[in-house]
Scaffold this motif. Structure first.
Motif, PDB file in Angstrom:
ATOM      1  N   UNK A   1       1.266  -1.042  -0.068  1.00  0.00           N
ATOM      2  CA  UNK A   1      -0.077  -0.498  -0.030  1.00  0.00           C
ATOM      3  C   UNK A   1       1.080   1.355   0.942  1.00  0.00           C
ATOM      4  N   UNK A   2       2.099   0.681   1.119  1.00  0.00           N
ATOM      5  CA  UNK A   2       2.752   2.181   0.581  1.00  0.00           C
ATOM      6  C   UNK A   2       3.418   2.503  -0.699  1.00  0.00           C
ATOM      7  N   UNK A   3       3.649   1.508  -1.297  1.00  0.00           N
ATOM      8  CA  UNK A   3       4.939   1.695  -2.609  1.00  0.00           C
ATOM      9  C   UNK A   3       3.699   2.656  -3.334  1.00  0.00           C
ATOM     10  N   UNK A   4       2.173   1.837  -3.309  1.00  0.00           N
ATOM     11  CA  UNK A   4       1.073   2.669  -3.493  1.00  0.00           C
ATOM     12  C   UNK A   4       0.228   4.158  -4.028  1.00  0.00           C
ATOM     13  N   UNK A   5       0.771   4.389  -2.658  1.00  0.00           N
ATOM     14  CA  UNK A   5       0.549   5.938  -1.894  1.00  0.00           C
ATOM     15  C   UNK A   5       1.891   6.065  -2.873  1.00  0.00           C
ATOM     16  N   UNK A   6       3.491   6.392  -2.805  1.00  0.00           N
ATOM     17  CA  UNK A   6       4.123   6.623  -3.653  1.00  0.00           C
ATOM     18  C   UNK A   6       3.887   7.301  -4.248  1.00  0.00           C
ATOM     19  N   UNK A   7       3.651   6.195  -5.610  1.00  0.00           N
ATOM     20  CA  UNK A   7       3.351   6.178  -6.586  1.00  0.00           C
ATOM     21  C   UNK A   7       2.216   7.362  -6.884  1.00  0.00           C
ATOM     22  N   UNK A   8       1.764   7.273  -5.980  1.00  0.00           N
ATOM     23  CA  UNK A   8      -0.080   8.223  -6.778  1.00  0.00           C
ATOM     24  C   UNK A   8       0.857   9.781  -6.053  1.00  0.00           C
ATOM     25  N   UNK A   9       2.165   9.650  -5.382  1.00  0.00           N
ATOM     26  CA  UNK A   9       2.048  11.402  -4.439  1.00  0.00           C
ATOM     27  C   UNK A   9       3.171  11.728  -5.707  1.00  0.00           C
ATOM     28  N   UNK A  10       3.866  11.122  -6.058  1.00  0.00           N
ATOM     29  CA  UNK A  10       4.534  11.433  -7.034  1.00  0.00           C
ATOM     30  C   UNK A  10       3.994  12.095  -8.428  1.00  0.00           C
ATOM     31  N   UNK A  11       2.956  11.514  -8.936  1.00  0.00           N
ATOM     32  CA  UNK A  11       2.152  11.793 -10.241  1.00  0.00           C
ATOM     33  C   UNK A  11       1.352  12.751  -9.888  1.00  0.00           C
ATOM     34  N   UNK A  12       1.049  13.299  -8.600  1.00  0.00           N
ATOM     35  CA  UNK A  12       0.270  14.644  -7.709  1.00  0.00           C
ATOM     36  C   UNK A  12      -1.365  14.043  -7.908  1.00  0.00           C
TER      37      UNK A  12
END
Length: 347
Positions: free
Chosen positions: A30-41
């Protein structure tokens, strides 16, 4: 689209992240997925499948309070996925049917030709591909590792025994400090050991890998210090007994009485025990203890030269106790005979 499923979709992209989130591995993915979304704004919210997981993270939302119209994407994260699960969690898969569904790190149990409800599937494994689990990408985090070695009730101390209070305070320390804990037991054989340890080598091998030992047992303290591991000991006997006596002899000072020690005292002791100075002191205690026993072999050999003196034991067992002891031994003999196939015994 039926009225039941009709939803006015927001123009802005917002993702809803759902999953079991029932293991630490699930949460790392889940944390990995959150970071990817944060990076994409891309904004997002997280909701677990069940209320039981809400306490894992205070920022997670209850699925029944969500407005489906706010979301454009649904990320289904980690674990096995089957048709039955979609039905079981219809509060998500029915209400958010309008979203783009993206599966991340899933195990697809059914063949994809018969079941694949995702526009995009980045699976962990299916009948078309296998990927390494995404938790490999999460940087390992570390916390101190402590052992917890506790006594049971010791009847010989009567109402002086404070084992339950000592345990309560040590467990509160563990919870407050966020350390990882390994529960340990010195009992043998393995059948009586709460955690399956069967000998000293197994117990001490764990000791040697700890950062700190927390204990109410004399041998929990001694064997940890023997391995150079700083120890916080709470003597489970009010007023102090063998644990306190041994600590004083060894020159080890983080030993406490259960009625007197407070949470602040224990937290300060833990912080010190995690220092290099504490580990150096533990090694010094070990070396001094071994040196203090240098003359034991001579005393032991001399003991074998002493003649018997039975009079020392004339009143060791009162008559009432003697009769009870004989009855107990007779009952044990009968049980052994039955266990060995001796059949019915008549006396």
């Amino acid at each position: 689209m039926s009225k039941r499923h009709q939803t006015t979709i927001t123009r802005d992209r917002r993702a809803l992240l759902v999953g079991h989130f029932s293991t630490v591995g699930d949460v790392e993915v889940l944390r990995q997925t959150e970071r990817r979304l944060q990076a994409l704004g891309i904004a997002y919210d997280v909701t677990p499948y069940t209320d039981a997981r809400q306490s894992v993270d205070s920022s997670w939302l209850n699925r029944f309070t969500l407005d489906p119209a706010r979301y454009s994407h649904l990320f289904v994260i980690c674990g096995p996925f089957t048709p039955a699960m979609a039905v079981q969690h219809d509060s998500i898969f029915d209400r958010f049917k309008h979203c783009v569904h993206i599966g991340v790190n899933l195990t697809m149990v059914e063949p994809l030709s018969t079941f694949n409800p995702f526009e995009v599937l980045l699976e962990r494994d299916s009948d078309r591909t296998v990927r390494a689990d995404l938790s490999f990408r999460e940087a390992p985090s570390r916390v101190p590792v402590v052992g917890l070695c506790l006594t049971g009730f010791q009847r010989e101390y009567g109402d002086r025994h404070r084992g339950a209070l000592a345990e309560e305070k040590l467990r509160r320390l563990i919870e407050a400090s966020g350390v990882a804990v390994i529960e340990m037991d010195t009992s043998v054989p393995a059948a009586t050991n709460r955690f399956g340890l069967s000998n000293a080598a197994q117990f001490e091998s764990l000791c040697g890998r700890l950062d700190v030992m927390l204990t109410t047992r004399l041998h929990g303290m001694v064997l940890a210090l023997k391995n150079g591991i700083p120890t916080i000991a709470i003597d489970p006997v009010a007023g102090g007994d063998k644990v306190t006596s041994q600590a004083r002899k060894l020159g080890w000072h983080t030993v406490f009485e259960p009625d007197q020690v407070g949470d602040t005292d224990l937290q300060a002791a833990l912080e010190w025990c995690l220092s290099e100075a504490a580990r150096a002191d533990a090694r010094l205690v070990r070396d001094r203890a071994i040196a203090s026993l240098d003359g034991f072999d001579e005393e032991f050999a001399a003991a074998l030269q002493i003649p018997p003196n039975p009079q020392l034991r004339d009143n060791l067992i009162p008559e009432v106790g003697r009769v009870q002891a004989l009855r107990k031994r007779f009952k044990m003999w009968k049980r052994r005979r039955r266990a060995q196939g001796g059949g019915n015994l008549r006396v």
